[in-house]
Design a protein around this motif. Sequence first.
Motif, PDB file in Angstrom:
ATOM      1  N   ASN A 166      76.845  69.048   0.152  1.00  0.00           N
ATOM      2  CA  ASN A 166      76.290  68.338  -0.987  1.00  0.00           C
ATOM      3  C   ASN A 166      76.176  69.304  -2.148  1.00  0.00           C
ATOM      4  O   ASN A 166      75.164  69.395  -2.816  1.00  0.00           O
ATOM      5  CB  ASN A 166      74.911  67.824  -0.563  1.00  0.00           C
ATOM      6  N   HIS A 201      75.012  68.457  -5.919  1.00  0.00           N
ATOM      7  CA  HIS A 201      73.589  68.171  -6.036  1.00  0.00           C
ATOM      8  C   HIS A 201      72.773  69.456  -5.905  1.00  0.00           C
ATOM      9  O   HIS A 201      71.871  69.723  -6.699  1.00  0.00           O
ATOM     10  CB  HIS A 201      73.233  67.174  -4.935  1.00  0.00           C
ATOM     11  N   ARG A 257      61.372  74.242 -14.176  1.00  0.00           N
ATOM     12  CA  ARG A 257      61.633  73.097 -13.302  1.00  0.00           C
ATOM     13  C   ARG A 257      62.248  71.918 -14.053  1.00  0.00           C
ATOM     14  O   ARG A 257      61.994  70.774 -13.746  1.00  0.00           O
ATOM     15  CB  ARG A 257      60.356  72.633 -12.606  1.00  0.00           C
ATOM     16  N   GLY A 258      63.004  72.222 -15.064  1.00  0.00           N
ATOM     17  CA  GLY A 258      63.714  71.141 -15.730  1.00  0.00           C
ATOM     18  C   GLY A 258      62.860  70.368 -16.711  1.00  0.00           C
ATOM     19  O   GLY A 258      63.363  69.521 -17.442  1.00  0.00           O
ATOM     20  N   LYS A 259      61.567  70.658 -16.741  1.00  0.00           N
ATOM     21  CA  LYS A 259      60.710  69.888 -17.638  1.00  0.00           C
ATOM     22  C   LYS A 259      61.037  70.175 -19.091  1.00  0.00           C
ATOM     23  O   LYS A 259      60.920  69.308 -19.948  1.00  0.00           O
ATOM     24  CB  LYS A 259      59.242  70.221 -17.357  1.00  0.00           C
ATOM     25  N   ILE A 317      78.594  63.683 -10.486  1.00  0.00           N
ATOM     26  CA  ILE A 317      77.250  63.720  -9.901  1.00  0.00           C
ATOM     27  C   ILE A 317      76.360  64.658 -10.702  1.00  0.00           C
ATOM     28  O   ILE A 317      75.251  64.315 -11.086  1.00  0.00           O
ATOM     29  CB  ILE A 317      77.317  64.188  -8.423  1.00  0.00           C
ATOM     30  N   ARG A 326      75.596  63.210 -14.107  1.00  0.00           N
ATOM     31  CA  ARG A 326      74.728  62.039 -14.054  1.00  0.00           C
ATOM     32  C   ARG A 326      73.285  62.455 -13.745  1.00  0.00           C
ATOM     33  O   ARG A 326      72.341  61.991 -14.368  1.00  0.00           O
ATOM     34  CB  ARG A 326      75.233  61.070 -12.985  1.00  0.00           C
ATOM     35  N   GLU A 327      73.155  63.370 -12.815  1.00  0.00           N
ATOM     36  CA  GLU A 327      71.799  63.818 -12.486  1.00  0.00           C
ATOM     37  C   GLU A 327      71.175  64.549 -13.654  1.00  0.00           C
ATOM     38  O   GLU A 327      69.993  64.406 -13.938  1.00  0.00           O
ATOM     39  CB  GLU A 327      71.822  64.718 -11.248  1.00  0.00           C
ATOM     40  N   ARG A 356      69.605  62.478 -16.351  1.00  0.00           N
ATOM     41  CA  ARG A 356      68.267  61.940 -16.159  1.00  0.00           C
ATOM     42  C   ARG A 356      67.206  62.890 -16.684  1.00  0.00           C
ATOM     43  O   ARG A 356      66.079  62.513 -16.917  1.00  0.00           O
ATOM     44  CB  ARG A 356      68.000  61.714 -14.673  1.00  0.00           C
ATOM     45  N   HIS A 357      67.561  64.169 -16.806  1.00  0.00           N
ATOM     46  CA  HIS A 357      66.560  65.147 -17.210  1.00  0.00           C
ATOM     47  C   HIS A 357      66.466  65.313 -18.712  1.00  0.00           C
ATOM     48  O   HIS A 357      65.580  65.987 -19.197  1.00  0.00           O
ATOM     49  CB  HIS A 357      66.877  66.506 -16.591  1.00  0.00           C
ATOM     50  N   PRO A 390      54.272  43.883   0.207  1.00  0.00           N
ATOM     51  CA  PRO A 390      54.152  45.228  -0.364  1.00  0.00           C
ATOM     52  C   PRO A 390      53.160  45.289  -1.526  1.00  0.00           C
ATOM     53  O   PRO A 390      53.123  44.402  -2.373  1.00  0.00           O
ATOM     54  CB  PRO A 390      55.572  45.525  -0.837  1.00  0.00           C
ATOM     55  N   TYR A 405      53.046  47.135  -4.129  1.00  0.00           N
ATOM     56  CA  TYR A 405      53.570  47.208  -5.494  1.00  0.00           C
ATOM     57  C   TYR A 405      53.982  45.835  -6.006  1.00  0.00           C
ATOM     58  O   TYR A 405      53.957  45.577  -7.195  1.00  0.00           O
ATOM     59  CB  TYR A 405      54.727  48.205  -5.576  1.00  0.00           C
ATOM     60  N   VAL A 462      53.738  46.254  -9.937  1.00  0.00           N
ATOM     61  CA  VAL A 462      54.194  47.552 -10.433  1.00  0.00           C
ATOM     62  C   VAL A 462      55.710  47.584 -10.289  1.00  0.00           C
ATOM     63  O   VAL A 462      56.228  47.305  -9.214  1.00  0.00           O
ATOM     64  CB  VAL A 462      53.569  48.696  -9.604  1.00  0.00           C
ATOM     65  N   VAL A 506      58.968  49.211  -9.597  1.00  0.00           N
ATOM     66  CA  VAL A 506      59.347  50.455  -8.939  1.00  0.00           C
ATOM     67  C   VAL A 506      60.767  50.859  -9.272  1.00  0.00           C
ATOM     68  O   VAL A 506      61.202  51.925  -8.876  1.00  0.00           O
ATOM     69  CB  VAL A 506      59.196  50.390  -7.409  1.00  0.00           C
ATOM     70  N   LYS A 507      61.478  50.028  -9.969  1.00  0.00           N
ATOM     71  CA  LYS A 507      62.855  50.443 -10.277  1.00  0.00           C
ATOM     72  C   LYS A 507      63.190  50.192 -11.711  1.00  0.00           C
ATOM     73  O   LYS A 507      62.717  49.238 -12.284  1.00  0.00           O
ATOM     74  CB  LYS A 507      63.830  49.706  -9.379  1.00  0.00           C
TER      75      LYS A 507
END
Lengths: 468, 403
Positions: A242, A245, A259-261, A286, A289-290, A293-294, A458, A460, A465, A467-468
């Motif tokens: 992997n 990733h 930490r990417g913040k 990959i 795309r990841e 998100r940051h 559930p 949520y 809430v 969740v996605k």
Amino acid sequence: MIQLSRNYSLPEKKEDDLAIKIVGVGGAGANALDRIVLDGMEHAEMIVVNTDVQSLASSVATQKVQIGRVATRGLGAGGDPELGFNAAQESADELRETLQGARMVFVCAGLGGGTGSGAAPCIAQMARESGALVLAFATLPFAFEGKRRTAQAMEALRELQRVSDAVVCFENDRMGDIVLPKAGIHQAFAVADTTISQSVRAIVNVVRRPGLIQIGFDELLSALRSQNSRCLFGFGESDSDNRAHEALALALKNPLMDRGKMLTDARHILVQISGGPGMTLTEVEIVMRELGRHVEDHTQILFGTSVDGKMGNRLSVTLISSLSAEGEVAPALPLRAAKEIASEPPPPIEPVAIQPVTEDATPVVPMMEAPATELEEIAPPAAEIAPPAPVRKERKPVPPREPQIAPVPAPLPVKPPPAKKENFFQARQEVMQFEPITRGRFEKSEPTIVEGQDLDVPTYLRKNVRVK
Amino acid sequence: MASSNLMVGLEIGTSKICVVVGEGKPDGTIKILGVGQAPSRGVRKGEIVDFETAMKCVHEAVVDAEEKSDIMIRSVYIGITGAHIQSFNNRGCVRVSEDHEEIDEQDIEDVKINAREVSIPAPNAFLHSIIQHYHVDGQDGVLNPIGMLGQKLEADFHIIHGVRTRIQNTIRCVKELPLDVEDVVFTPFAAAQVVLTQHQKNLGALVIDVGGGTTDYVLYVDGAVKQSGVLAVGGDHITNDISMGLRIPMTRAEKLKVEEGSTVLGNCLPGETVLLKDDSGFAGKEVERETLNTIIHMRLRETFELLKRRLEDEPFLDYLGEGIFITGGCSQLNGIDHLAEDVFGIPARASHARTMSGLTSAFENPQFSAAIGLIKYAQAVQGDRQQRGRFGRFIGKFFNGMR
């Protein structure tokens, strides 16, 4: 396009005029340089510069320059930047000679002491004057070393920022974060050196490795360039199943990355992915795309990738970016403008340094657009505008490139980049859930009803809430 | 003698069936000889829903334990739980007969019967009557009144009862194997025997056993059980929530929960993901860590909040000097202690069986707390029996020994 790849795909030929020199100044610089040498660096010439003869003698670098023979008589600069400066001035001719012919000079120095703080800016300036592109790697002292030392370091850092094209700054205090509290002090300093070594190597590789999608000096500069900036640097390498990733995760874990913040605040990010011939498009996808998100939607991603047989099974991800300090919004300084500001002292030599860079800059733009954007509307204008007035137009293509990761059609001309909060929360429409409320696994079992709520559903869902 | 000191605890859990074989030492310690377990099927929310399947699983677990401990299992103590189990506190009162002033065992038996003379629903049966304190002629807090002089003997009992047939189903399942059932014990009560020390019980502590199908709790103040009960929500619900929320199969959800799950929110990078690997080698599905944690967090927070509201019916939460002990399989979830601390406002920690020797890996696993507790319970009861045997009389199995 074709012209460009010819330009770039013959790096072996250009090897000589792409000469890179890495200069370690002072004790800390020498240590970092030793680390780089030990880690292996084929493409560059290593020069260690120090006032202290003892330290020079123990260095493993190929070329050694003792400065201030008269001023310090072979001893250290004793923590006095003035002395360090004088030493460098004294041996100016020798230094100039050594730096001659380099296209790119890395100056590594530990700031706060005498030689590092005094001589490093001097050397950076000489390198600039000789026509090279100068990247400085500076370590700031630990807070416990005292305020005086910190003040000297900051002073030197400002000076370095003024005379070099970009400064990558490592705060020793942050290095402490990744070293276990119990680890020996050797280990702590070794980590600092390793991080410098990694970043120097990564940057050299970024510009040296023949790339499928090449990253040029100009992009490197725009990623690093902003006044009073603090540099974000991350490097990760992995050879597992992997690996894409994992390499990215490692890069984000780098202490300089927080930490990417911090990435959310960055305006430009340079990403370089390199791997062996086995690297697949999916892996690159990959990673991107990841990473997407940051970062914020408006962040400009400068993307490059290269295939290197020597990498074998490994895949490495290098992230380079800079943040402006004190929340000051760093304008996306166009290359030329930035250079002009920074290089006031040696005006005559300027064009020499810039010439090749700007040449590279123009063609690279369309090339980057091609794989990264699928927005037809945006790519053509960028390409059209770019050729006629290459340098000035650098300014324009910047905003349109932003939406590379944002699939919003054309909100760009209206939107000023600093208003990031607004466009982030813009028009998110609530989606109604049409699925009936279900109990999943507990469909057929006795319901658990407490306080009027069916607990098998559930939480949520009951609390609405998303969740996605 | 040696063989009589062997004790076996059997817990039929929702996620696994667990058999613990232990040996009681003369000095009162227990050595664990072996642990057998089998994944549980046919059990939902702590109760058997598929008799045949559950029986097979119990058999597997027992055989496993026999192999591991090299002992033939004849009789077991079983743990029991389920939403039907309820509890309350009641006070019994008897007048000591005129002909003798000294309180004896008969009086204690009488007061216990008296305390049980309350109306519980017709289909229910008593599971435990646990003595809290005696009062002799208005003197509070008497621990052992035997031999004391007095005319009026009162006793506070914590009474646990449940639906008779449901309890019998579990017993039958074991008896069909065939194994003898020595006793039936409410599981959190068993778990508390090994998670808490006597000192901690005296100071006041709440044990929450978050298991697969149920969350059981028992609250001790002044060394006596004050509150206990079951909430039929457990790890299975978390798994089910994950499975539904992320649209992945139950087995994957379970694995994800165990390997990556955490109850801590806001501790992930924005966009940090967990990659679900597919055994068949295809690129797996990516799950956002924050989403996963949110689902777990919501469920557990709600469970704890419900528990808190239940416990707040009586004022004992304020008397917990030792705080909250979380055990059971789900207590291994990262950050569950902080979540409980946050909800209850009382220090909480994830805990496992202590006061044991033998198989370290067994008693350090919070999943086995209840099953190991059954042995501790058994030891106390057996010790009690022998002691009473000397008087030639056998009364209230867990009368003085268990408190």
